[in-house]
Design an enzyme around this catalytic site. Structure first.
Site, PDB file in Angstrom:
ATOM      1  N   ASN A   8       2.511  25.082  -6.645  1.00  0.00           N
ATOM      2  CA  ASN A   8       1.231  25.668  -6.253  1.00  0.00           C
ATOM      3  C   ASN A   8       0.314  25.826  -7.457  1.00  0.00           C
ATOM      4  O   ASN A   8      -0.668  26.560  -7.412  1.00  0.00           O
ATOM      5  CB  ASN A   8       1.454  27.028  -5.580  1.00  0.00           C
ATOM      6  CG  ASN A   8       2.157  26.881  -4.240  1.00  0.00           C
ATOM      7  OD1 ASN A   8       1.821  25.991  -3.461  1.00  0.00           O
ATOM      8  ND2 ASN A   8       3.136  27.725  -3.985  1.00  0.00           N
ATOM      9  N   ASP A  68       9.516  18.826 -13.302  1.00  0.00           N
ATOM     10  CA  ASP A  68      10.170  19.900 -14.039  1.00  0.00           C
ATOM     11  C   ASP A  68      10.049  19.544 -15.508  1.00  0.00           C
ATOM     12  O   ASP A  68      10.329  18.400 -15.900  1.00  0.00           O
ATOM     13  CB  ASP A  68      11.639  20.062 -13.631  1.00  0.00           C
ATOM     14  CG  ASP A  68      12.149  21.474 -13.944  1.00  0.00           C
ATOM     15  OD1 ASP A  68      11.479  22.442 -13.537  1.00  0.00           O
ATOM     16  OD2 ASP A  68      13.191  21.610 -14.600  1.00  0.00           O
ATOM     17  N   GLY A 163       1.599  28.158 -23.726  1.00  0.00           N
ATOM     18  CA  GLY A 163       3.031  27.975 -23.984  1.00  0.00           C
ATOM     19  C   GLY A 163       3.321  27.761 -25.459  1.00  0.00           C
ATOM     20  O   GLY A 163       2.866  28.502 -26.329  1.00  0.00           O
ATOM     21  N   ASP A 165       2.346  25.245 -27.264  1.00  0.00           N
ATOM     22  CA  ASP A 165       1.364  24.343 -27.877  1.00  0.00           C
ATOM     23  C   ASP A 165       1.011  24.701 -29.320  1.00  0.00           C
ATOM     24  O   ASP A 165       0.889  23.805 -30.168  1.00  0.00           O
ATOM     25  CB  ASP A 165       0.084  24.271 -27.030  1.00  0.00           C
ATOM     26  CG  ASP A 165       0.294  23.524 -25.722  1.00  0.00           C
ATOM     27  OD1 ASP A 165       1.420  23.029 -25.491  1.00  0.00           O
ATOM     28  OD2 ASP A 165      -0.661  23.432 -24.933  1.00  0.00           O
TER      29      ASP A 165
END
Length: 209
Positions: A8, A68, A163, A165
């Site tokens: 989503n 994933d 995240g 990064d």
């Protein structure tokens, strides 16, 4: 052909819609069809992506695709891997989702730096595994894997992205992922690499395009 995305995440939906624009596909998020999130109990990206794709395909009654992904660090035996998003175990109070994500990201990065103290080998890669099915019992899942290699920095650099990064330095680009503009990131990312493979697989095996 309708393809249900087993997620989503609006950003992921928009990204995949753009990446697969060359194919005659209508990609819709599972939530728009009332499909709930699937369990992700497995130890590998492949198993989790397959479980999510089967779940969405079964409940939506048609083709589905799942992703994933996460960060794998060589010195940590591939960790954080499938638990990348929740590497640091936090009990966050109910609140605004974006604010919670920022707190989780900060904790994940801090734990990663802590675990890497004393390690000279800081090689890592972002990994994205895409699985597509024509139906829940499709005996021939299409599997594409994108790997984006880099090196974990000793401290954060850059303010973009999310995240890990700010800690992931890409030698080929001379910058951290958090220092890349969106267009450059989307052109080189692990998900873009996996999507390019999947597009070719769909053309060959599903006769699309």
């Amino acid at each position: 052909m309708r393809l249900v995305l087993a997620s989503n995440n609006a950003k992921k939906l928009a990204e995949l819609q753009a990446l697969f624009a060359a194919l005659p596909l209508e990609i819709v998020a599972q939530g728009s069809l009332g499909v709930p999130e699937a369990e992700e109990p497995h130890a590998t990206f492949l198993e989790n992506a397959l479980a999510k794709a089967r779940h969405a395909a079964r409940l939506a009654g048609g083709a589905a695709i799942a992703d994933d992904s996460g960060l794998c660090v060589d010195a940590l035996g591939g960790a954080p891997g499938v638990v990348s998003a929740h590497f640091a175990a936090l009990a966050l109070p109910a609140g605004e989702r974006e604010a919670q994500r920022r707190v989780q990201d900060e904790a994940n990065n801090a734990l990663l730096l802590q675990r890497l103290q004393g390690h000279a080998d800081r090689r890592a890669r972002f990994v994205s595994t895409l699985v597509a099915l024509r139906s829940a019992d499709d005996p021939e899942p299409l599997v594409a894997v994108g790997r984006w290699p880099g090196v974990i920095l000793a401290q954060r650099s850059g303010s973009g992205g999310f995240g890990y990064d700010p800690l992931m330095f890409i030698p080929a680009l001379g910058r951290s992922v958090a220092e890349l503009d969106a267009a450059t990131k989307n052109a080189h990312s692990h998900r873009a690499l996996a999507a390019a493979q999947m597009l070719n697989l769909m053309r060959d095996a599903w006769h699309l395009g």
